[in-house]
Design a protein around this motif. Structure first.
Motif, short mmCIF file in Angstrom:
data_model
loop_
_atom_site.label_atom_id
_atom_site.label_comp_id
_atom_site.label_asym_id
_atom_site.label_seq_id
_atom_site.Cartn_x
_atom_site.Cartn_y
_atom_site.Cartn_z
N UNK A 163 -48.22 40.03 -19.41
CA UNK A 163 -47.14 41.00 -19.30
C UNK A 163 -47.34 42.18 -20.23
N UNK A 164 -46.70 43.30 -19.92
CA UNK A 164 -46.88 44.53 -20.71
C UNK A 164 -46.60 44.30 -22.19
N UNK A 165 -45.60 43.49 -22.49
CA UNK A 165 -45.25 43.23 -23.89
C UNK A 165 -46.37 42.55 -24.66
N UNK A 203 -45.62 29.60 -19.61
CA UNK A 203 -45.80 30.92 -19.01
C UNK A 203 -44.72 31.19 -17.97
N UNK A 204 -44.68 32.44 -17.51
CA UNK A 204 -43.70 32.86 -16.52
C UNK A 204 -44.03 32.30 -15.14
N UNK A 205 -43.00 32.15 -14.30
CA UNK A 205 -43.21 31.77 -12.90
C UNK A 205 -43.62 32.97 -12.06
N UNK A 206 -42.97 34.08 -12.29
CA UNK A 206 -43.18 35.27 -11.47
C UNK A 206 -43.86 36.33 -12.31
N UNK A 207 -45.05 36.76 -11.89
CA UNK A 207 -45.77 37.77 -12.67
C UNK A 207 -44.96 39.06 -12.70
N UNK A 208 -44.64 39.57 -13.89
CA UNK A 208 -43.81 40.77 -13.97
C UNK A 208 -44.59 42.03 -13.61
N UNK A 209 -43.88 43.10 -13.38
CA UNK A 209 -44.50 44.38 -13.08
C UNK A 209 -45.35 44.81 -14.28
N UNK A 210 -46.58 45.26 -14.01
CA UNK A 210 -47.48 45.69 -15.08
C UNK A 210 -48.32 44.58 -15.66
N UNK A 211 -48.18 43.35 -15.13
CA UNK A 211 -48.94 42.21 -15.63
C UNK A 211 -50.37 42.26 -15.09
N UNK A 212 -51.36 42.25 -15.97
CA UNK A 212 -52.78 42.23 -15.57
C UNK A 212 -53.09 43.29 -14.51
#
Length: 375
Positions: free
Chosen positions: A203-205, A349-358
């Motif tokens: 994720x972006x963070x 880890x997250x279930x849903x890849x957020x916007x801007x992830x990888x």
């Protein structure tokens, strides 16, 4: 069905992997699939494919995936989980699009996807999501109504992935000569990727120096080293190193290379080492060639006693972890609050890849993310 064994809303599990050639005639076409769009001539592909030809043109990854499929089906059956398990590859038969077509024609509407990549990165996560989006679009173009696909979360720090690797290190240490065993260094290896891809992984963070890719590997390495210390009473020195670099030499990739690291250890007076391929689910070609062939040859040249520990493969504990990940996600999709199993400092880890992830170099549609249709 008991709620603990309820896979709904999922009606199938898809094992999604890289794929590999299964004979000499497959090598160049397989590499053409891997490098599609880069304009690499056939003669260069033949050069690149030499390490496959050393093994008869056969990558072990497909057979290892068949073994993992059997382990998953056996585990599911033993635990009363009535869910079909299918398999598709990115670059070789059985192809992902064919697997999804088969599932669609069989009436499946919601599919959980397990990739044979445990960590965050473009090539290890988002590219698979792009492959899923491409295949779903291809089925739509054929006039089919494709199912929804959900990618299961990263499992790098799940006990069912970590503990088999701990046991592999303990076994490799025991195989070293007794007089050097307690002095052995642990070289945790993973696939090198461009620094730019590492820095934007996750994720972006989490973007920054090495991104989530490096941080996740470091956390797993620390978990294994700590477990080995607890069980042996020896605090073995360790380092995260890289292998299997490819691409233009002027582009910075993650370092040090495992062979360079072995030379550094030898120069510093190290008496032994264990290579621990934490970045790989199974003993596929990059493990057999880059570690078991090149790196062990380098160790022999140096006179440095080195062992290579096993990957997780089809260990029953890993198969159980997949079942747990599937049921965890299914319960979450049904609106239940569930405990997520994870070791180390990073948490689940997250279930849903957020916007801007990888992110990719050029934006492309990707399934199973916050920016995907039906997310």
């Amino acid at each position: 069905m008991s709620d603990e064994r309820d896979p709904s809303p999922y009606d199938a599990l898809l094992l999604l992997s890289f794929g590999g050639p299964e004979g000499p005639d497959d090598v160049v076409p397989f590499l053409a699939n891997v490098t599609r769009g880069r304009g690499i001539p056939e003669e260069r592909l033949k050069e690149v494919g030499q390490h496959y030809f050393l093994f008869g043109g056969v990558s072990p990854i497909n057979e290892q995936n068949r073994t993992l499929l059997d382990a998953l089906r056996e585990d599911f059956a033993e635990h009363g989980l009535d869910l079909p398990v299918h398999w598709g590859n990115r670059n070789w038969s059985p192809y992902l699009t064919d697997a999804l077509r088969e599932l669609t024609l069989a009436g499946h509407r919601r599919i959980a996807v397990l990739t044979t990549s445990a960590y965050a990165s473009y090539s290890g996560c988002r590219q698979y999501r792009e492959n899923l989006a491409d295949s779903l679009a291809a089925l739509t173009a054929e006039g089919l109504s494709p199912p929804r696909v959900d990618k299961l979360r990263h499992y790098f720090n799940h006990p069912g992935f970590v503990r088999p690797m701990v046991d592999g290190v303990l076994k490799s240490l025991a195989e070293l000569p007794a007089e050097v065993r307690s002095d052995a260094h642990l070289a945790f290896t993973t696939h090198s990727i461009p620094r730019s891809a590492a820095d934007t992984s996750g994720p972006v963070a989490e973007h920054g120096d090495g991104g989530a890719y490096v941080r996740q590997h470091l956390d797993v390495a620390r978990l294994i080293a700590d477990a080995v210390r607890e069980e042996t009473g020896v605090a073995h020195p360790w380092r995260l190193v890289y292998q299997s670099r490819s691409g233009a030499p002027h582009i910075p990739w993650l370092e040090p290379d495992v062979c360079d690291h072995l030379e550094e250890l030898h120069s510093a007076g190290a008496r032994a080492a264990v290579m621990v391929p934490i970045g790989f689910v199974s003993d596929h070609m990059e493990v057999l060639y880059d570690l078991d062939t090149e790196a062990l040859a380098k160790a022999a040249e140096l006179g440095l006693p080195v062992r290579r520990s096993a990957t997780v493969g089809a260990d029953p504990r890993f198969a159980a972890a997949v079942r747990e990940l599937l049921l965890e996600r299914a319960a979450t999709e049904r609106g239940r609050s569930v405990e997520r199993c994870a070791l180390g400092s990073l948490g689940p880890s997250h279930d849903l890849c957020p916007i801007g992830c990888c992110p990719a170099r050029a934006p492309r549609p990707a399934a199973a993310g916050a920016d995907s249709p039906c997310a």
